[in-house]
Design a protein around this motif. Structure first.
Motif, mmCIF file in Angstrom:
data_model
loop_
_atom_site.group_PDB
_atom_site.id
_atom_site.type_symbol
_atom_site.label_atom_id
_atom_site.label_comp_id
_atom_site.label_asym_id
_atom_site.label_seq_id
_atom_site.Cartn_x
_atom_site.Cartn_y
_atom_site.Cartn_z
ATOM 1 N N TYR A 79 0.831 -1.207 0.000
ATOM 2 C CA TYR A 79 0.000 0.000 0.000
ATOM 3 C C TYR A 79 0.862 1.252 0.000
ATOM 4 C CZ TYR A 79 -3.251 3.561 1.701
ATOM 5 O OH TYR A 79 -3.991 4.709 1.851
ATOM 6 N N GLU A 80 1.860 1.284 0.841
ATOM 7 C CA GLU A 80 2.754 2.441 0.909
ATOM 8 C C GLU A 80 3.452 2.667 -0.428
ATOM 9 O OE1 GLU A 80 4.902 5.673 2.515
ATOM 10 O OE2 GLU A 80 3.176 4.579 3.315
ATOM 11 N N LYS A 81 3.935 1.587 -1.028
ATOM 12 C CA LYS A 81 4.621 1.689 -2.314
ATOM 13 C C LYS A 81 3.663 2.159 -3.402
ATOM 14 C CE LYS A 81 7.398 -1.037 -5.563
ATOM 15 N NZ LYS A 81 7.980 -2.381 -5.838
ATOM 16 N N HIS A 82 2.447 1.618 -3.407
ATOM 17 C CA HIS A 82 1.467 1.985 -4.425
ATOM 18 C C HIS A 82 1.060 3.447 -4.300
ATOM 19 C CE1 HIS A 82 -2.079 1.875 -6.984
ATOM 20 N NE2 HIS A 82 -2.788 2.356 -5.977
ATOM 21 N N MET A 83 0.767 3.890 -3.092
ATOM 22 C CA MET A 83 0.297 5.257 -2.894
ATOM 23 C C MET A 83 1.384 6.277 -3.208
ATOM 24 S SD MET A 83 -2.841 4.979 -2.234
ATOM 25 C CE MET A 83 -3.274 6.644 -1.719
ATOM 26 N N GLU A 84 2.621 5.965 -2.872
ATOM 27 C CA GLU A 84 3.711 6.882 -3.195
ATOM 28 C C GLU A 84 3.928 6.968 -4.706
ATOM 29 O OE1 GLU A 84 5.569 9.028 -1.452
ATOM 30 O OE2 GLU A 84 4.154 8.603 0.161
ATOM 31 N N LYS A 85 3.764 5.828 -5.380
ATOM 32 C CA LYS A 85 3.869 5.828 -6.842
ATOM 33 C C LYS A 85 2.745 6.649 -7.454
ATOM 34 C CE LYS A 85 4.090 2.761 -10.857
ATOM 35 N NZ LYS A 85 4.032 1.340 -11.321
ATOM 36 N N GLN A 86 1.532 6.532 -6.873
ATOM 37 C CA GLN A 86 0.397 7.310 -7.346
ATOM 38 C C GLN A 86 0.652 8.805 -7.179
ATOM 39 O OE1 GLN A 86 -1.507 4.914 -9.184
ATOM 40 N NE2 GLN A 86 -3.183 6.113 -8.396
ATOM 41 N N ARG A 87 1.169 9.196 -6.030
ATOM 42 C CA ARG A 87 1.440 10.610 -5.763
ATOM 43 C C ARG A 87 2.405 11.177 -6.796
ATOM 44 N NH1 ARG A 87 3.489 11.571 0.189
ATOM 45 N NH2 ARG A 87 3.213 13.738 -0.439
ATOM 46 N N LYS A 88 3.488 10.449 -7.037
ATOM 47 C CA LYS A 88 4.504 10.941 -7.970
ATOM 48 C C LYS A 88 3.980 10.977 -9.398
ATOM 49 C CE LYS A 88 8.342 9.219 -5.146
ATOM 50 N NZ LYS A 88 9.475 8.253 -5.073
ATOM 51 N N SER A 89 3.245 9.927 -9.793
ATOM 52 C CA SER A 89 2.780 9.842 -11.178
ATOM 53 C C SER A 89 1.738 10.907 -11.486
ATOM 54 C CB SER A 89 2.201 8.449 -11.446
ATOM 55 O OG SER A 89 3.186 7.452 -11.289
ATOM 56 N N ILE A 90 0.747 11.051 -10.602
ATOM 57 C CA ILE A 90 -0.305 12.035 -10.847
ATOM 58 C C ILE A 90 0.264 13.452 -10.793
ATOM 59 C CG2 ILE A 90 -2.433 13.037 -9.914
ATOM 60 C CD1 ILE A 90 -3.304 10.257 -9.135
ATOM 61 N N SER A 91 1.134 13.700 -9.838
ATOM 62 C CA SER A 91 1.761 15.026 -9.760
ATOM 63 C C SER A 91 2.570 15.315 -11.023
ATOM 64 C CB SER A 91 2.667 15.113 -8.529
ATOM 65 O OG SER A 91 1.936 14.913 -7.337
ATOM 66 N N ALA A 92 3.306 14.301 -11.506
ATOM 67 C CA ALA A 92 4.109 14.485 -12.717
ATOM 68 C C ALA A 92 3.220 14.722 -13.931
ATOM 69 C CB ALA A 92 4.990 13.256 -12.947
ATOM 70 N N GLY A 93 2.113 13.972 -14.028
ATOM 71 C CA GLY A 93 1.210 14.152 -15.156
ATOM 72 C C GLY A 93 0.610 15.545 -15.203
ATOM 73 N N VAL A 94 0.181 16.035 -14.042
ATOM 74 C CA VAL A 94 -0.402 17.373 -13.971
ATOM 75 C C VAL A 94 0.645 18.436 -14.307
ATOM 76 C CG1 VAL A 94 -1.449 19.069 -12.433
ATOM 77 C CG2 VAL A 94 -2.172 16.686 -12.318
ATOM 78 N N VAL A 95 1.843 18.275 -13.747
ATOM 79 C CA VAL A 95 2.912 19.248 -14.007
ATOM 80 C C VAL A 95 3.258 19.284 -15.495
ATOM 81 C CG1 VAL A 95 5.365 19.736 -13.635
ATOM 82 C CG2 VAL A 95 3.898 19.167 -11.694
ATOM 83 N N LEU A 96 3.308 18.130 -16.146
ATOM 84 C CA LEU A 96 3.635 18.097 -17.569
ATOM 85 C C LEU A 96 2.585 18.815 -18.407
ATOM 86 C CD1 LEU A 96 4.993 14.459 -18.040
ATOM 87 C CD2 LEU A 96 6.282 16.596 -18.212
ATOM 88 N N LEU A 97 1.314 18.656 -18.032
ATOM 89 C CA LEU A 97 0.251 19.308 -18.792
ATOM 90 C C LEU A 97 0.330 20.838 -18.678
ATOM 91 C CD1 LEU A 97 -2.793 16.974 -18.095
ATOM 92 C CD2 LEU A 97 -1.571 17.277 -20.242
#
Length: 300
Positions: A79-97
Protein backbone atom coordinates in the motif's frame (compact mmCIF):
# COMPACT_ATOMS: atom_id res chain seq x y z
CA UNK A 1 -9.86 -22.80 11.29
CA UNK A 2 -10.79 -22.16 14.87
CA UNK A 3 -7.16 -21.72 15.91
CA UNK A 4 -6.42 -19.44 12.94
CA UNK A 5 -9.44 -17.30 13.74
CA UNK A 6 -8.48 -17.11 17.40
CA UNK A 7 -4.91 -16.08 16.61
CA UNK A 8 -6.08 -13.47 14.12
CA UNK A 9 -8.61 -12.08 16.57
CA UNK A 10 -5.96 -11.79 19.25
CA UNK A 11 -3.58 -10.09 16.82
CA UNK A 12 -6.12 -7.50 15.71
CA UNK A 13 -7.22 -6.84 19.29
CA UNK A 14 -3.66 -6.25 20.48
CA UNK A 15 -2.97 -4.09 17.46
CA UNK A 16 -5.67 -1.71 18.69
CA UNK A 17 -4.24 -1.91 22.24
CA UNK A 18 -7.51 -3.32 23.55
CA UNK A 19 -8.14 -5.78 26.35
CA UNK A 20 -10.61 -8.62 26.08
CA UNK A 21 -12.99 -6.64 28.29
CA UNK A 22 -12.87 -3.61 26.00
CA UNK A 23 -13.49 -5.68 22.87
CA UNK A 24 -16.32 -7.51 24.61
CA UNK A 25 -17.92 -4.18 25.45
CA UNK A 26 -17.74 -3.08 21.81
CA UNK A 27 -19.32 -6.32 20.62
CA UNK A 28 -21.82 -6.41 23.52
CA UNK A 29 -20.71 -9.84 24.70
CA UNK A 30 -18.97 -11.09 27.84
CA UNK A 31 -15.22 -11.18 28.34
CA UNK A 32 -15.43 -14.95 28.69
CA UNK A 33 -16.95 -15.15 25.19
CA UNK A 34 -14.05 -13.25 23.67
CA UNK A 35 -11.62 -15.42 25.59
CA UNK A 36 -13.25 -18.58 24.21
CA UNK A 37 -13.08 -17.20 20.67
CA UNK A 38 -9.38 -16.54 20.97
CA UNK A 39 -8.76 -19.93 22.57
CA UNK A 40 -10.66 -21.67 19.78
CA UNK A 41 -13.21 -23.35 22.04
CA UNK A 42 -16.19 -21.49 20.55
CA UNK A 43 -17.08 -19.62 17.40
CA UNK A 44 -18.99 -16.34 16.93
CA UNK A 45 -22.20 -15.96 14.98
CA UNK A 46 -22.15 -14.45 11.49
CA UNK A 47 -23.41 -11.11 12.80
CA UNK A 48 -20.46 -10.85 15.18
CA UNK A 49 -18.01 -11.91 12.46
CA UNK A 50 -19.23 -9.11 10.21
CA UNK A 51 -19.00 -6.71 13.14
CA UNK A 52 -15.40 -7.80 13.79
CA UNK A 53 -14.48 -7.36 10.10
CA UNK A 54 -15.89 -3.85 10.12
CA UNK A 55 -14.26 -2.94 13.43
CA UNK A 56 -10.80 -4.24 12.47
CA UNK A 57 -11.05 -3.14 8.81
CA UNK A 58 -10.35 -6.61 7.45
CA UNK A 59 -12.17 -9.00 5.15
CA UNK A 60 -13.87 -12.18 6.33
CA UNK A 61 -11.54 -14.54 4.49
CA UNK A 62 -8.49 -13.03 6.19
CA UNK A 63 -10.08 -13.10 9.62
CA UNK A 64 -11.19 -16.72 9.38
CA UNK A 65 -8.59 -18.52 7.31
CA UNK A 66 -5.42 -16.54 6.57
CA UNK A 67 -2.39 -15.43 8.55
CA UNK A 68 -3.28 -11.85 9.44
CA UNK A 69 0.25 -11.01 10.62
CA UNK A 70 1.95 -11.95 7.35
CA UNK A 71 -0.79 -10.47 5.18
CA UNK A 72 -0.77 -7.14 6.99
CA UNK A 73 2.99 -6.82 6.67
CA UNK A 74 2.79 -7.50 2.94
CA UNK A 75 -0.28 -5.27 2.46
CA UNK A 76 1.29 -2.41 4.40
CA UNK A 77 4.43 -2.41 2.28
CA UNK A 78 2.43 -2.77 -0.93
CA UNK A 79 0.00 0.00 0.00
CA UNK A 80 2.75 2.44 0.91
CA UNK A 81 4.62 1.69 -2.31
CA UNK A 82 1.47 1.98 -4.42
CA UNK A 83 0.30 5.26 -2.89
CA UNK A 84 3.71 6.88 -3.19
CA UNK A 85 3.87 5.83 -6.84
CA UNK A 86 0.40 7.31 -7.35
CA UNK A 87 1.44 10.61 -5.76
CA UNK A 88 4.50 10.94 -7.97
CA UNK A 89 2.78 9.84 -11.18
CA UNK A 90 -0.31 12.03 -10.85
CA UNK A 91 1.76 15.03 -9.76
CA UNK A 92 4.11 14.48 -12.72
CA UNK A 93 1.21 14.15 -15.16
CA UNK A 94 -0.40 17.37 -13.97
CA UNK A 95 2.91 19.25 -14.01
CA UNK A 96 3.63 18.10 -17.57
CA UNK A 97 0.25 19.31 -18.79
CA UNK A 98 0.98 22.77 -17.41
CA UNK A 99 4.62 22.63 -18.45
CA UNK A 100 3.74 22.17 -22.14
CA UNK A 101 2.26 25.69 -22.61
CA UNK A 102 4.99 27.09 -20.36
CA UNK A 103 7.69 25.85 -22.73
CA UNK A 104 5.63 27.06 -25.69
CA UNK A 105 5.51 30.58 -24.26
CA UNK A 106 9.21 30.50 -23.40
CA UNK A 107 10.15 29.43 -26.91
CA UNK A 108 7.77 31.99 -28.39
CA UNK A 109 9.73 34.61 -26.50
CA UNK A 110 12.58 33.89 -28.91
CA UNK A 111 11.64 34.89 -32.47
CA UNK A 112 14.10 32.43 -33.99
CA UNK A 113 12.31 29.32 -32.73
CA UNK A 114 10.42 27.56 -35.59
CA UNK A 115 6.69 27.33 -34.92
CA UNK A 116 6.55 23.69 -36.00
CA UNK A 117 9.11 22.84 -33.34
CA UNK A 118 7.10 24.70 -30.71
CA UNK A 119 3.93 22.81 -31.67
CA UNK A 120 5.68 19.45 -31.59
CA UNK A 121 7.07 20.11 -28.13
CA UNK A 122 3.70 21.34 -26.89
CA UNK A 123 1.66 18.36 -28.09
CA UNK A 124 4.40 15.86 -27.25
CA UNK A 125 4.54 16.89 -23.60
CA UNK A 126 0.73 17.04 -23.42
CA UNK A 127 0.41 13.49 -24.71
CA UNK A 128 2.96 12.21 -22.20
CA UNK A 129 1.12 13.90 -19.33
CA UNK A 130 -2.27 12.54 -20.39
CA UNK A 131 -0.90 9.01 -20.84
CA UNK A 132 0.65 9.12 -17.38
CA UNK A 133 -2.66 10.13 -15.80
CA UNK A 134 -4.66 7.50 -17.70
CA UNK A 135 -2.17 4.73 -16.89
CA UNK A 136 -2.04 5.74 -13.24
CA UNK A 137 -5.82 5.68 -12.96
CA UNK A 138 -6.03 2.18 -14.43
CA UNK A 139 -3.28 0.89 -12.13
CA UNK A 140 -5.04 2.35 -9.11
CA UNK A 141 -8.32 0.69 -10.09
CA UNK A 142 -6.60 -2.70 -10.45
CA UNK A 143 -4.84 -2.33 -7.10
CA UNK A 144 -8.04 -1.41 -5.25
CA UNK A 145 -9.87 -4.43 -6.63
CA UNK A 146 -7.03 -6.69 -5.47
CA UNK A 147 -6.69 -4.97 -2.08
CA UNK A 148 -10.16 -3.74 -1.04
CA UNK A 149 -9.26 -3.61 2.67
CA UNK A 150 -6.03 -2.41 4.30
CA UNK A 151 -5.58 -2.43 8.06
CA UNK A 152 -4.53 0.90 9.54
CA UNK A 153 -0.79 0.48 10.13
CA UNK A 154 0.33 4.12 10.38
CA UNK A 155 1.47 5.24 13.79
CA UNK A 156 0.37 8.38 15.58
CA UNK A 157 3.87 9.80 15.21
CA UNK A 158 3.84 9.32 11.42
CA UNK A 159 0.53 11.12 11.10
CA UNK A 160 1.61 13.97 13.36
CA UNK A 161 4.83 14.39 11.39
CA UNK A 162 2.93 14.78 8.13
CA UNK A 163 0.28 17.03 9.72
CA UNK A 164 3.04 19.34 10.93
CA UNK A 165 4.46 19.68 7.40
CA UNK A 166 1.07 19.94 5.66
CA UNK A 167 0.40 23.70 6.18
CA UNK A 168 3.93 24.67 5.12
CA UNK A 169 3.70 22.64 1.93
CA UNK A 170 0.32 24.08 1.01
CA UNK A 171 1.57 27.60 1.72
CA UNK A 172 4.70 27.04 -0.38
CA UNK A 173 2.66 25.77 -3.34
CA UNK A 174 0.32 28.76 -3.21
CA UNK A 175 3.28 31.08 -2.72
CA UNK A 176 5.02 29.84 -5.86
CA UNK A 177 1.82 30.35 -7.89
CA UNK A 178 1.39 33.89 -6.54
CA UNK A 179 5.03 34.69 -7.30
CA UNK A 180 4.49 33.53 -10.86
CA UNK A 181 1.31 35.57 -11.10
CA UNK A 182 3.25 38.65 -10.03
CA UNK A 183 5.78 38.06 -12.81
CA UNK A 184 3.07 37.41 -15.39
CA UNK A 185 1.11 40.54 -14.53
CA UNK A 186 4.20 42.72 -14.81
CA UNK A 187 5.83 41.01 -17.76
CA UNK A 188 5.28 43.99 -20.06
CA UNK A 189 7.34 46.18 -17.75
CA UNK A 190 10.22 43.77 -17.19
CA UNK A 191 13.37 43.95 -19.33
CA UNK A 192 13.76 41.57 -22.26
CA UNK A 193 16.94 40.59 -24.06
CA UNK A 194 17.76 41.00 -27.75
CA UNK A 195 15.35 39.10 -29.97
CA UNK A 196 13.02 38.34 -27.08
CA UNK A 197 9.41 39.28 -26.39
CA UNK A 198 7.38 39.64 -23.21
CA UNK A 199 5.84 36.18 -23.85
CA UNK A 200 9.00 34.92 -22.18
CA UNK A 201 7.65 36.09 -18.82
CA UNK A 202 4.32 34.40 -19.51
CA UNK A 203 6.30 31.18 -19.79
CA UNK A 204 8.02 31.93 -16.47
CA UNK A 205 4.59 32.47 -14.93
CA UNK A 206 3.32 29.10 -16.19
CA UNK A 207 6.48 27.40 -14.92
CA UNK A 208 5.67 28.73 -11.46
CA UNK A 209 2.07 27.52 -11.80
CA UNK A 210 3.32 24.05 -12.78
CA UNK A 211 5.62 23.90 -9.76
CA UNK A 212 3.01 25.24 -7.34
CA UNK A 213 0.21 22.96 -8.55
CA UNK A 214 2.57 20.00 -8.43
CA UNK A 215 3.25 20.71 -4.76
CA UNK A 216 -0.47 21.07 -4.00
CA UNK A 217 -1.43 17.82 -5.75
CA UNK A 218 1.43 15.88 -4.16
CA UNK A 219 0.57 17.21 -0.71
CA UNK A 220 -3.15 16.57 -1.10
CA UNK A 221 -2.56 12.96 -2.12
CA UNK A 222 -0.16 12.54 0.78
CA UNK A 223 -2.96 13.50 3.15
CA UNK A 224 -5.31 11.03 1.44
CA UNK A 225 -2.76 8.25 1.89
CA UNK A 226 -3.16 8.30 5.66
CA UNK A 227 -6.97 8.11 5.50
CA UNK A 228 -7.21 4.32 5.44
CA UNK A 229 -10.71 4.41 6.90
CA UNK A 230 -11.95 6.21 3.81
CA UNK A 231 -9.94 3.89 1.56
CA UNK A 232 -11.61 0.84 3.09
CA UNK A 233 -15.07 2.38 2.87
CA UNK A 234 -14.60 3.23 -0.80
CA UNK A 235 -13.53 -0.33 -1.61
CA UNK A 236 -15.87 -2.27 0.65
CA UNK A 237 -17.84 -4.53 -1.69
CA UNK A 238 -20.25 -5.69 1.04
CA UNK A 239 -22.00 -2.36 1.47
CA UNK A 240 -25.18 -1.58 -0.47
CA UNK A 241 -23.73 1.49 -2.10
CA UNK A 242 -20.80 0.45 -4.31
CA UNK A 243 -20.40 3.78 -6.06
CA UNK A 244 -17.05 5.41 -5.28
CA UNK A 245 -15.78 8.94 -5.56
CA UNK A 246 -13.78 9.50 -8.70
CA UNK A 247 -10.05 9.41 -8.20
CA UNK A 248 -7.94 12.53 -8.02
CA UNK A 249 -6.06 11.44 -11.11
CA UNK A 250 -9.26 11.23 -13.16
CA UNK A 251 -10.38 14.68 -12.02
CA UNK A 252 -7.00 16.23 -12.74
CA UNK A 253 -6.82 14.52 -16.11
CA UNK A 254 -10.27 15.77 -17.14
CA UNK A 255 -9.60 19.30 -15.91
CA UNK A 256 -6.26 19.61 -17.67
CA UNK A 257 -7.57 17.95 -20.84
CA UNK A 258 -10.33 20.57 -21.01
CA UNK A 259 -7.73 23.27 -20.40
CA UNK A 260 -5.70 21.89 -23.32
CA UNK A 261 -8.75 21.91 -25.61
CA UNK A 262 -9.54 25.51 -24.66
CA UNK A 263 -5.89 26.45 -25.19
CA UNK A 264 -5.85 24.91 -28.69
CA UNK A 265 -9.16 26.49 -29.71
CA UNK A 266 -8.09 29.89 -28.42
CA UNK A 267 -4.75 29.70 -30.19
CA UNK A 268 -5.29 27.90 -33.49
CA UNK A 269 -8.91 28.93 -34.13
CA UNK A 270 -9.24 32.36 -32.51
CA UNK A 271 -5.52 33.28 -32.71
CA UNK A 272 -5.57 34.62 -29.14
CA UNK A 273 -2.19 33.32 -28.02
CA UNK A 274 -1.80 36.42 -25.89
CA UNK A 275 -4.46 35.40 -23.35
CA UNK A 276 -5.34 31.72 -23.96
CA UNK A 277 -2.64 30.59 -21.52
CA UNK A 278 -5.13 31.59 -18.82
CA UNK A 279 -6.89 28.27 -19.47
CA UNK A 280 -3.92 26.49 -17.88
CA UNK A 281 -3.85 28.87 -14.95
CA UNK A 282 -7.50 28.19 -14.20
CA UNK A 283 -7.12 24.47 -14.88
CA UNK A 284 -4.05 24.19 -12.66
CA UNK A 285 -5.72 25.96 -9.76
CA UNK A 286 -8.87 23.82 -10.13
CA UNK A 287 -6.73 20.69 -10.23
CA UNK A 288 -4.94 21.62 -7.03
CA UNK A 289 -8.25 22.41 -5.34
CA UNK A 290 -9.71 19.07 -6.49
CA UNK A 291 -6.80 17.16 -4.98
CA UNK A 292 -7.33 18.84 -1.61
CA UNK A 293 -11.13 18.66 -1.61
CA UNK A 294 -11.51 15.06 -2.79
CA UNK A 295 -9.17 13.68 -0.16
CA UNK A 296 -11.26 15.28 2.57
CA UNK A 297 -14.70 14.30 1.34
CA UNK A 298 -16.84 12.11 3.54
CA UNK A 299 -19.39 9.71 2.17
CA UNK A 300 -22.91 10.82 2.84
Amino acid sequence: MMNVFGENLQFYRKQKNMTQEQLAEVLEVSRQTVSKWEAGTSYPEMEKILQLCDFFSCDMDTLLRKDAVELEAADSQGYEKHMEKQRKSISAGVVLLILSPALYELLEGFHRTPEILMNMIFFGICMVGILILVTTGIQDSIYRKSHPVIADFYTKEEREKFTEKFPRRIASGIGVILAGLLIGMNGDGLPVGPGMTEEFYSGIFLLCVAAGVGVLVHTGMGSAKYDLEKYNKENNLTVEKEKRDQKIGVWCGCIMLMATIVFCIGGFVLNRWDINWLSYLIGGILCGMAALILQGRKEK
